[in-house]
Design a protein around this motif. Structure first.
Motif, mmCIF file in Angstrom:
data_model
loop_
_atom_site.group_PDB
_atom_site.id
_atom_site.type_symbol
_atom_site.label_atom_id
_atom_site.label_comp_id
_atom_site.label_asym_id
_atom_site.label_seq_id
_atom_site.Cartn_x
_atom_site.Cartn_y
_atom_site.Cartn_z
ATOM 1 N N GLN A 1 64.380 47.420 57.973
ATOM 2 C CA GLN A 1 64.912 47.773 59.273
ATOM 3 C C GLN A 1 63.888 48.493 60.159
ATOM 4 O O GLN A 1 64.243 48.985 61.224
ATOM 5 N N LEU A 2 62.634 48.487 59.691
ATOM 6 C CA LEU A 2 61.615 49.252 60.393
ATOM 7 C C LEU A 2 61.516 48.903 61.882
ATOM 8 O O LEU A 2 61.558 49.781 62.750
ATOM 9 N N ALA A 3 61.382 47.601 62.170
ATOM 10 C CA ALA A 3 61.233 47.181 63.562
ATOM 11 C C ALA A 3 62.444 47.633 64.380
ATOM 12 O O ALA A 3 62.309 48.148 65.488
ATOM 13 N N LEU A 4 63.629 47.480 63.772
ATOM 14 C CA LEU A 4 64.861 47.864 64.480
ATOM 15 C C LEU A 4 64.921 49.362 64.727
ATOM 16 O O LEU A 4 65.361 49.814 65.787
ATOM 17 N N VAL A 5 64.479 50.148 63.730
ATOM 18 C CA VAL A 5 64.496 51.604 63.877
ATOM 19 C C VAL A 5 63.592 52.011 65.045
ATOM 20 O O VAL A 5 63.969 52.829 65.889
ATOM 21 N N ILE A 6 62.412 51.379 65.107
ATOM 22 C CA ILE A 6 61.482 51.702 66.196
ATOM 23 C C ILE A 6 62.112 51.354 67.542
ATOM 24 O O ILE A 6 62.074 52.143 68.490
#
Ligand code: CBY
Length: 432
Positions: free
Chosen positions: A94-99
């Motif tokens: 979910q890294l991209a989404l968290v950013i």
């Protein structure tokens, strides 16, 4: 000339400088805003067992200008915890989404460092590209997530090779189709990512090969054509769940199609009907459709927009989200259930009226563990079947367990598809 005379001239000049047709946006009118309330109450009142769902919701709410403090706090805490557990890969998925979510109308008091998250994402993107080198062009995840990665890196000044991006986003059926069907969601995310990369090259005057820009234009044009070819008679693009992201892609790419090729208002009206039918009753479904209906796209993230405190123009009810499944009925129905690998294993299963596909699988498993045992993992859309009879799905081999009813693939997962009496349900070992 006095200042008051200069102003209209400056305005005119600015207007002339804004490229025409950069964006064509249609959005829900003020009078119709209340028709979006079911989406917002689904998002706010759902019980989040998974961070990934909360991330989708947070991104969506912030993008349309609604702040939800408790979700924000939880997510920020989760990111901080993750940072503390050094080397942990917890948020990789979910890294991209968290950013994207935390970067949208950022609060002054959000203190953790984006640069660390962005450099984690750079590594993750690199790992995807390496995997493609080793496994016949297959990414670790999929082209939807690859696009999300590029989008987040592009919006938050991460580094990526433009040539590499243009190379990998060449339109190939294999990357944008699952089981022979074009994935509108994937195509739409790719258009958003490519548009971001292109805008950044132009706005920041990044030196790049002329060929790279040409390639971005060509890929975008092809993808937009494919997306439009999935337009249904009622205006939905792909299905109800892909329409929001398809709308976003079409908003930012209007120079690639003619006015007559897409009736945005018709699409909008059909989506509003789908909302009232309860189609978007899961938090991720609601989160993915909302921005487009408010005329927003993921390219609006990080535009230093400020968040409106509270609920903005919406009246948010704190009632539980409406459930589409009948809850109190105690009558039973029977369905046929099969597992197909090479051989087919079938059984008749009796479940409560209003049950979902997963209930059928559990019932079958109880009856015959050897033939019907299965495992699931939680995804943003609910449970995802990873194995049946011990046979595991694997993205390097592009294998998965496909869900079908009457031989046709379903457009919902096992946790949300409500089964009907007499229905023929199947899970089939398939390739995409
Ligand atoms: N999100 C992702 O990584 C998922 C990307 C996505 C294109 C996604 C649809 C679109 C979206 N908006 O999120 C996607 N699905 C993918 C990539 C996949 C493949 C996953 C494997 C991989 N390598 O990543 C795969 C295997 C082809 C796949 N989806 C399978 C399925 C079936 C799941 C069955 C199971 N084993 O549990 C299923 C049920 C189709 C079927 N008939 O078998 C399926 N997907 C569906 C229905 C959907 C839609 C869900 C709609 C809903 N209301 O539940 C979907 C929105 C989605 C999730 N898939 Co896929 C597409 C649609 O119908 N518009 C990134 C993350 C951060 O969120």
């Amino acid at each position: 000339m006095g200042q008051s005379h200069q102003l209209p001239l400056v305005g005119l000049l600015l207007f002339a400088l804004i490229p025409r047709q950069l964006c064509t946006i249609c959005e829900v009118s003020k009078e119709n805003r209340s028709r979006l309330n079911p989406l917002i109450s689904t998002m706010i009142n759902s019980k989040y067992t998974r961070g990934i769902q909360a991330t989708h919701v947070l991104l969506s709410l912030r993008l349309v200008g609604i702040q939800e403090q408790s979700l924000e706090q939880r997510l920020i805490q989760q990111v901080k915890d993750n940072e503390r557990q050094k080397g942990s890969n917890l948020t990789s998925r979910q890294l991209a989404l968290v950013i994207l979510a935390l970067g949208t109308c950022r609060n002054a008091n959000e203190t953790f460092t984006y640069s660390r998250l962005v450099s984690q994402l750079e590594k993750k993107f690199q790992a995807e590209i390496e995997n493609m080198g080793v496994h016949d062009g297959n990414p670790l995840t999929n082209y939807y997530q690859l696009s999300l990665d590029v989008l987040a890196l592009c919006l938050f000044n991460g580094s990526y090779s433009i040539t590499e991006v243009t190379k990998h986003f060449t339109y190939k059926d294999k990357n944008f189709s699952f089981g022979g069907r074009f994935s509108v969601d994937t195509g739409a995310m790719a258009v958003l990512a490519l548009t971001c990369v292109k805008r950044r090259i132009i706005n920041e005057k990044i030196e790049t090969d002329e060929e790279d820009l040409n390639r971005i234009n060509n890929h975008t044009e092809l993808l937009v054509k494919r997306i439009l070819s999935e337009k249904k008679e009622n205006g939905l693009i792909g299905n109800a769940f892909s329409t929001g992201e398809a709308m976003q892609a079409l908003f930012v790419s209007s120079k690639y199609y003619n006015e007559g090729e897409w009736n945005c208002q018709q699409t909008l009206d059909t989506v509003l009907q789908e909302i009232s039918r309860g189609a978007f009753h899961t938090p991720t479904a609601a989160a993915q459709i909302l921005p487009a209906l408010m005329g927003k796209t993921y390219l609006d993230i990080n535009k230093n927009s400020f968040c409106i405190n509270g609920s903005g123009n919406f009246s948010i009810s704190t009632h539980e989200p409406v459930s589409v499944a009948p809850t109190s009925s105690s009558s039973y129905i029977s369905v046929h259930y099969s597992v197909k690998i090479n051989d087919t294993y079938s059984t008749k299963v009796t479940v409560l009226n209003g049950s979902v596909f997963l209930d059928v699988m559990e019932e079958a498993q109880k009856m015959n563990e050897a033939a019907f045992r299965f495992t699931v993992v939680e995804s943003s859309w609910g449970p995802y079947v990873t194995s049946v009879q011990g046979v595991n799905a694997n993205s390097n081999d592009r294998t998965y367990w496909e869900l079908l009813s009457e031989g046709k693939p379903l457009s919902q997962g096992v946790g949300s598809y409500v089964v009907h009496n007499g229905e023929n349900l199947e899970v089939r070992w398939s390739k995409y």
